[in-house]
Scaffold this active site. Structure first.
Site, PDB file in Angstrom:
ATOM      1  N   HIS A  78       0.830  -1.207   0.000  1.00 25.03           N
ATOM      2  CA  HIS A  78       0.000   0.000   0.000  1.00 25.03           C
ATOM      3  C   HIS A  78       0.867   1.261   0.000  1.00 25.03           C
ATOM      4  O   HIS A  78       0.549   2.239  -0.700  1.00 25.03           O
ATOM      5  CB  HIS A  78      -0.934   0.017   1.208  1.00 25.03           C
ATOM      6  CG  HIS A  78      -1.833  -1.177   1.280  1.00 25.03           C
ATOM      7  ND1 HIS A  78      -2.544  -1.516   2.409  1.00 25.03           N
ATOM      8  CD2 HIS A  78      -2.118  -2.138   0.357  1.00 25.03           C
ATOM      9  CE1 HIS A  78      -3.237  -2.609   2.182  1.00 25.03           C
ATOM     10  NE2 HIS A  78      -2.991  -3.015   0.944  1.00 25.03           N
ATOM     11  N   HIS A 235      -9.109  -2.398  -5.055  1.00 21.08           N
ATOM     12  CA  HIS A 235      -7.979  -2.653  -4.161  1.00 21.08           C
ATOM     13  C   HIS A 235      -6.974  -3.591  -4.817  1.00 21.08           C
ATOM     14  O   HIS A 235      -5.758  -3.426  -4.617  1.00 21.08           O
ATOM     15  CB  HIS A 235      -8.427  -3.233  -2.824  1.00 21.08           C
ATOM     16  CG  HIS A 235      -7.289  -3.373  -1.869  1.00 21.08           C
ATOM     17  ND1 HIS A 235      -6.781  -2.308  -1.157  1.00 21.08           N
ATOM     18  CD2 HIS A 235      -6.497  -4.437  -1.568  1.00 21.08           C
ATOM     19  CE1 HIS A 235      -5.738  -2.707  -0.443  1.00 21.08           C
ATOM     20  NE2 HIS A 235      -5.552  -4.001  -0.677  1.00 21.08           N
ATOM     21  N   ASP A 239      -3.028  -2.857  -5.191  1.00 22.05           N
ATOM     22  CA  ASP A 239      -1.948  -3.796  -4.869  1.00 22.05           C
ATOM     23  C   ASP A 239      -1.029  -4.016  -6.064  1.00 22.05           C
ATOM     24  O   ASP A 239       0.206  -4.067  -5.926  1.00 22.05           O
ATOM     25  CB  ASP A 239      -2.525  -5.149  -4.440  1.00 22.05           C
ATOM     26  CG  ASP A 239      -2.983  -5.177  -2.991  1.00 22.05           C
ATOM     27  OD1 ASP A 239      -2.649  -4.244  -2.232  1.00 22.05           O
ATOM     28  OD2 ASP A 239      -3.679  -6.143  -2.620  1.00 22.05           O
ATOM     29  N   HIS A 262      -0.167 -10.945  -5.090  1.00 20.45           N
ATOM     30  CA  HIS A 262       1.219 -10.489  -4.931  1.00 20.45           C
ATOM     31  C   HIS A 262       2.215 -11.457  -5.563  1.00 20.45           C
ATOM     32  O   HIS A 262       3.142 -11.040  -6.269  1.00 20.45           O
ATOM     33  CB  HIS A 262       1.539 -10.325  -3.441  1.00 20.45           C
ATOM     34  CG  HIS A 262       0.593  -9.419  -2.726  1.00 20.45           C
ATOM     35  ND1 HIS A 262       0.447  -8.098  -3.057  1.00 20.45           N
ATOM     36  CD2 HIS A 262      -0.253  -9.645  -1.690  1.00 20.45           C
ATOM     37  CE1 HIS A 262      -0.454  -7.543  -2.263  1.00 20.45           C
ATOM     38  NE2 HIS A 262      -0.891  -8.467  -1.424  1.00 20.45           N
TER      39      HIS A 262
END
Length: 306
Positions: A78, A235, A239, A262
């Protein structure tokens, strides 16, 4: 032209997974410094962790940097998204623990304080990573792909069984203040079943409905509901921007994520940099610079977040 902060900004909070209190200060840095984390509670050169793709220790729940001797900083995505979205190329981040504070679960608190501090233009050449041909990685139905384009674009789609999330998709040209206006206040999210499993595994110890959106079937458990009807996919895009920032320079290309996280984005960067024919480093002319995230961004962009 490169960019740093005008003054240092401090953040205090708890780590999402560790639940530990942490203090972090983002400081201005010189031209070509890059983004570097400094564990102030560690000693020696290993206390400094460059925010680069090859430093990432694979983790499905967050982005974690690790040195060869095991010094780590986790949940950096973030903050990295905020820095990338504001066009900050150079910063030294002092942190007194192993995890960046989660704050409200989005990048907005980082963006707000950094904008209040102000941004400072630097004289160094602005470089970018131009994608020359498509590169894709896939695993268990998740796909992450980069392909050539004129600026940075992010296309993302997600699909969850929970009716309150369902299937969502969004595309965004990341130029100028688009990140600040459209993505930065979207919070991390999870399903109630995931929360229960993580707690049993000793994770998400600092997670609450104040710093994450929790879904349970067709219900939004978190008080106040959603900030956007498609907050989850926004969101995920946030990311992705933070994870792509670990390339070390802005990317000129289109990122396509399908149920990616991720780990997939880091695998994609590793695949790109393993193939010298897939990219080239270019010096940005004024037109290209203006097309990058952060160019011309202002506090007014944050006020327009919608």
């Amino acid at each position: 032209m490169q960019t740093t902060l005008k003054t240092s900004v401090e953040f205090k909070g708890i780590g999402l997974h560790s639940g530990r209190p942490v203090r972090m200060t983002v400081r201005p840095a010189a031209v070509d410094h890059g983004i570097i984390f400094h564990r102030t509670d560690a000693a020696g050169d290993d206390a400094y962790l460059p925010a680069l793709w090859h430093m990432v220790d694979q983790s499905p729940l967050c982005t974690k940097l690790r040195t060869e001797t095991g010094v780590t900083v986790s949940t950096i995505e973030h903050l990295m998204a905020a820095l990338a979205g504001l066009g900050v190329r150079n910063a030294l981040i002092d942190i007194d623990g192993p995890e960046v504070p989660i704050l409200d679960g989005s990048a907005a608190p980082f963006v707000r304080k950094i904008l209040q501090s102000g941004l400072e233009a630097q004289s160094g050449a602005s470089l970018a990573i131009k994608i020359l041909r498509p590169v894709e990685v896939a695993h268990n139905g998740a796909v992450a792909r980069l392909e050539p384009d004129s600026g940075l674009f992010i296309d993302f789609s997600i699909a969850f069984e929970d009716a309150a999330i369902g299937t969502q998709s969004r595309s965004l040209n990341m130029r100028n203040g688009a990140f600040v206006r459209t993505l930065c206040d979207s919070r991390t999210f999870c399903r109630q079943s995931d929360v229960d499993a993580m707690r049993e595994a000793g994770l998400a110890l600092g997670g609450t409905t104040a710093n994450a959106v929790v879904f349970d079937g067709d219900l939004v458990v978190s008080p106040g509901g959603l900030r956007h009807t498609d907050e989850p996919v926004r969101h995920k895009m946030l990311d992705a921007l933070g994870d792509l920032a670990l390339a070390g320079a802005p990317i000129l290309g289109r990122y396509i994520g399908v149920r990616a996280g991720h780990t997939m984005t880091n695998r994609l960067l590793r695949a790109v940099f393993a193939d010298p024919t897939a990219y080239e480093i270019v010096e940005c002319d004024p037109e290209t610079t203006y097309s990058l995230p952060g160019a011309g961004v202002s506090q007014g962009d944050l006020a327009l977040c919608a």
